[in-house]
Write an enzyme that holds these catalytic residues in place. Structure first.
Site, mmCIF file in Angstrom:
data_model
loop_
_atom_site.group_PDB
_atom_site.id
_atom_site.type_symbol
_atom_site.label_atom_id
_atom_site.label_comp_id
_atom_site.label_asym_id
_atom_site.label_seq_id
_atom_site.Cartn_x
_atom_site.Cartn_y
_atom_site.Cartn_z
ATOM 1 N N GLU A 124 0.925 -1.393 0.006
ATOM 2 C CA GLU A 124 -0.139 0.142 0.070
ATOM 3 C C GLU A 124 1.094 1.124 -0.034
ATOM 4 O OE1 GLU A 124 -1.531 -1.408 3.889
ATOM 5 O OE2 GLU A 124 -1.658 0.675 4.097
ATOM 6 N N CYS A 153 -3.711 -3.752 4.295
ATOM 7 C CA CYS A 153 -2.739 -4.970 4.855
ATOM 8 C C CYS A 153 -3.146 -6.192 4.401
ATOM 9 C CB CYS A 153 -2.719 -4.821 6.266
ATOM 10 S SG CYS A 153 -1.939 -3.411 6.764
ATOM 11 N N HIS A 185 -2.483 -10.871 11.565
ATOM 12 C CA HIS A 185 -2.014 -9.605 11.143
ATOM 13 C C HIS A 185 -1.562 -8.704 12.475
ATOM 14 C CE1 HIS A 185 -1.297 -5.648 9.514
ATOM 15 N NE2 HIS A 185 -2.670 -5.089 9.987
HETATM 16 P P1 HMG Z 1 -3.445 5.213 22.037
HETATM 17 O O1 HMG Z 1 -3.864 6.560 21.969
HETATM 18 O O2 HMG Z 1 -2.300 4.776 22.320
HETATM 19 O O3 HMG Z 1 -4.581 4.370 22.753
HETATM 20 O O4 HMG Z 1 -3.882 4.489 20.650
HETATM 21 P P2 HMG Z 1 -4.817 3.978 24.405
HETATM 22 O O5 HMG Z 1 -4.697 5.413 25.123
HETATM 23 O O6 HMG Z 1 -6.042 3.211 24.618
HETATM 24 O O7 HMG Z 1 -3.603 3.218 24.940
HETATM 25 C C1 HMG Z 1 -3.128 1.932 24.311
HETATM 26 C C2 HMG Z 1 -3.176 0.832 25.267
HETATM 27 O O8 HMG Z 1 -2.104 1.165 26.286
HETATM 28 C C3 HMG Z 1 -4.450 0.589 26.092
HETATM 29 O O9 HMG Z 1 -4.504 -0.771 26.456
HETATM 30 C C4 HMG Z 1 -4.069 1.407 27.435
HETATM 31 O O10 HMG Z 1 -4.687 0.929 28.300
HETATM 32 C C5 HMG Z 1 -2.590 0.913 27.296
HETATM 33 P P3 HMG Z 1 -5.874 -1.671 25.929
HETATM 34 O O11 HMG Z 1 -6.944 -0.897 26.608
HETATM 35 O O12 HMG Z 1 -5.810 -1.288 24.502
HETATM 36 O O13 HMG Z 1 -5.684 -2.984 26.380
HETATM 37 N N1 HMG Z 1 -1.861 2.014 28.343
HETATM 38 C C6 HMG Z 1 -0.817 1.598 29.365
HETATM 39 N N2 HMG Z 1 -0.456 0.523 29.668
HETATM 40 C C7 HMG Z 1 0.668 0.520 30.385
HETATM 41 N N3 HMG Z 1 1.089 1.478 31.085
HETATM 42 C C8 HMG Z 1 0.600 2.590 30.894
HETATM 43 C C9 HMG Z 1 -0.559 3.029 29.925
HETATM 44 N N4 HMG Z 1 -0.986 3.831 29.449
HETATM 45 C C10 HMG Z 1 -2.003 3.269 28.392
HETATM 46 N N5 HMG Z 1 1.003 3.958 31.285
HETATM 47 C C11 HMG Z 1 -4.008 2.960 18.676
HETATM 48 C C12 HMG Z 1 -3.726 3.405 20.237
HETATM 49 C C13 HMG Z 1 -3.892 1.646 18.296
HETATM 50 C C14 HMG Z 1 -5.585 3.375 18.335
HETATM 51 C C15 HMG Z 1 -2.984 3.774 18.065
HETATM 52 O O14 HMG Z 1 -1.657 3.268 18.219
HETATM 53 C C16 HMG Z 1 -3.379 3.850 16.445
HETATM 54 O O15 HMG Z 1 -4.137 4.546 15.916
HETATM 55 N N6 HMG Z 1 -2.597 3.032 15.723
HETATM 56 C C17 HMG Z 1 -2.679 2.644 14.138
HETATM 57 C C18 HMG Z 1 -3.997 2.120 13.926
HETATM 58 C C19 HMG Z 1 -4.115 0.336 13.930
HETATM 59 O O16 HMG Z 1 -2.778 -0.010 14.181
HETATM 60 N N7 HMG Z 1 -5.094 -0.032 14.175
HETATM 61 C C20 HMG Z 1 -5.139 -1.595 14.540
HETATM 62 C C21 HMG Z 1 -6.252 -2.355 13.708
HETATM 63 S S1 HMG Z 1 -6.400 -1.586 12.119
HETATM 64 C C22 HMG Z 1 -5.287 -2.654 11.390
HETATM 65 O O17 HMG Z 1 -4.357 -3.470 11.928
HETATM 66 C C23 HMG Z 1 -4.871 -2.322 9.737
HETATM 67 C C24 HMG Z 1 -3.644 -1.570 9.644
HETATM 68 O O18 HMG Z 1 -2.603 -2.324 9.892
HETATM 69 C C25 HMG Z 1 -3.618 -0.893 8.290
HETATM 70 C C26 HMG Z 1 -3.709 -1.706 7.114
HETATM 71 O O19 HMG Z 1 -4.714 -2.386 7.134
HETATM 72 O O20 HMG Z 1 -3.048 -1.277 6.086
HETATM 73 C C27 HMG Z 1 -3.471 -0.610 10.772
#
Ligand code: HMG
Length: 408
Positions: free
Chosen positions: A81, A113, A244
């Site tokens: 992509e 992906c 993935h």
């Molecule tokens: P974020 O703002 O880091 O989310 O975004 P958050 O605040 O909810 O924190 C993430 C996790 O860290 C949470 O755990 C928190 O509790 C934890 P969860 O509730 O999910 O189990 N956390 C902590 N843990 C330990 N100590 C701390 C602490 N603070 C928070 N102090 C997000 C996370 C994945 C949304 C962001 O990184 C993002 O937008 N990533 C890109 C999109 C993505 O990867 N999506 C995945 C599914 S889609 C996909 O896989 C397709 C893709 O590869 C593209 C394609 O197809 O081409 C993306």
């Protein structure tokens, strides 16, 4: 007829950024990245590398490892992509760089992906359709994952490529012939024309992924042969699960969802569910996530990076056992399928060696490389790729193969 992956080879760029350092620079507790997302490092491509050079470097390694003459490749598919032109496919640059012959079907595939899996399945079907004719395809999944600096997606970047030789002598993985699929139009992750970095509705993308997993896995369960008995879990027939993996915590969420579906109606659905999910993740998923935690999201190559690393590390121990594989591409399309690890498996995909050889860069250097992008130029010291992007002249991209002494 057995059809599947004869050989796999990986290539990842030589520069790596520690996510503890990125966390410090962004004022985020390091545990958020390490435990919250499960990531430790991410691979960063230097300006002399783009998706063409990543794909070609992995492809050259796969052809050498399988001892296949490039002239015997009748189909070359590059899934990405991170395309470099709206019309000219990445695959035709790779075709030339690898010295593949003229009698070859060559094209690029895109579906976020998911495209690597689309390419793998198309190649396997093409080999099957050839009957006893000795058909061989080269499938390469390659990507550079980019999100805006300082955005929530930033710690989930990465870069790399996985090349797979597909044929009727599947020494690495025999592909099952059934797949559970799922598709639907969602705006969870996208990259409008002209933008380098992806746009993403992060939390929604996680929901979309899990919904697609449930759909594809339920569809697959009905297709499994011999058919599953009443209340029989499919997971009992699979030794390992590969997902993935945009970041390792996503694989943990996915495995939980899969087991909740698979075990519903069984005795495990009761009080012991939580304990059993934790144990299953520890034994059947976590050991396959080491490489992805150190490379980051490689988009369409991610599932196959997990597969290559698992087979390289544990192939002989898994011989005779089946793996479950889940592919998700935003937008979205998903597929659940299985593969049998054959006896005599001996995968040297290059993962451990490449990870060992990398050079650590600091946050300032990472930010400079992001600004420069794939502008072309000379390879940095310690460069392990075999091909470089020289730059654009007269609106045409120019590539070169490095002298053997420089290439790994
Ligand atoms: P974020 O703002 O880091 O989310 O975004 P958050 O605040 O909810 O924190 C993430 C996790 O860290 C949470 O755990 C928190 O509790 C934890 P969860 O509730 O999910 O189990 N956390 C902590 N843990 C330990 N100590 C701390 C602490 N603070 C928070 N102090 C997000 C996370 C994945 C949304 C962001 O990184 C993002 O937008 N990533 C890109 C999109 C993505 O990867 N999506 C995945 C599914 S889609 C996909 O896989 C397709 C893709 O590869 C593209 C394609 O197809 O081409 C993306």
């Amino acid at each position: 007829m057995s059809v599947g992956i004869e050989q796999l080879a990986v290539y990842v760029p030589p520069s790596v950024l520690s996510l503890d350092e990125l966390a410090a620079a962004r004022g985020v507790p390091p545990e958020k990245f390490r435990e919250g997302l499960g990531v430790r490092e991410m691979a960063i491509a230097p300006p002399c590398e783009d998706v063409v050079t990543l794909a070609a470097s992995a492809g050259a390694r796969a052809l050498r490892a399988s001892r296949v003459d490039p002239g015997d490749i009748g189909m070359l598919l590059v899934a990405t992509e991170t395309g470099v032109d709206h019309a000219k496919p990445v695959s035709i640059f790779v075709h030339e760089l690898l010295g593949i012959g003229r009698q070859c079907r060559v094209y690029e595939l895109k579906h976020a992906c998911y495209a690597g899996t689309a390419a793998l399945m198309s190649a396997a079907d093409w080999v099957r359709a050839g009957g006893t004719r000795p058909r061989r395809a080269l499938v390469i999944a390659a990507d550079i994952a980019r999100y805006a600096i300082g955005s929530p997606g930033e710690p989930t970047q990465g870069a790399g490529a996985v090349a797979m030789v597909i044929g009727r002598e599947p020494w690495s993985l025999v592909l099952g012939e059934e797949s559970g699929t799922y598709a639907g139009n969602v705006y969870d992750f996208w990259r409008p024309l002209g933008r380098r970095e992806a746009l993403v509705d992060g939390k929604y993308s996680v929901e979309c992924y899990l919904e697609a997993l449930a759909g594809a896995f339920r569809a697959y369960r009905t297709l499994e042969r011999p058919a599953l008995g009443t209340d029989e879990p499919l997971s009992g027939r699979l030794a390992r699960f590969l997902y993935h993996t945009p970041f390792p915590k996503m694989a943990a969420k996915a495995h939980r969802r899969l087991l909740e579906i698979d075990w519903s109606g069984t005795t495990l659905a009761g009080d012991r569910l939580e304990e059993a999910i934790v144990a299953s993740y520890r034994d059947a998923v976590a050991p396959g996530l080491e490489a992805v935690a150190r490379v980051g999201n490689t988009y369409t190559a991610s599932l196959y990076l997990c597969l290559a690393a698992l087979l390289e590390r544990e192939g002989p121990r898994l011989a005779g056992q089946r793996l479950g594989l889940f592919s998700y591409g935003s937008g979205c399309c998903a597929e659940f399928f299985t593969g049998l690890v054959p006896s005599g498996v001996a995968v040297q995909a290059g993962v451990a060696e490449l990870l060992r050889e990398r050079t650590t860069i600091d946050v300032a250097t990472y930010e400079r490389l992001v600004r420069e992008g794939d502008s072309g130029g000379e390879p940095p010291p310690g460069f392990t790729g075999e091909f470089v992007f020289r730059g654009v002249r007269d609106e045409r991209r120019e590539y070169a193969r490095l002298a053997p002494a420089l290439a790994a």
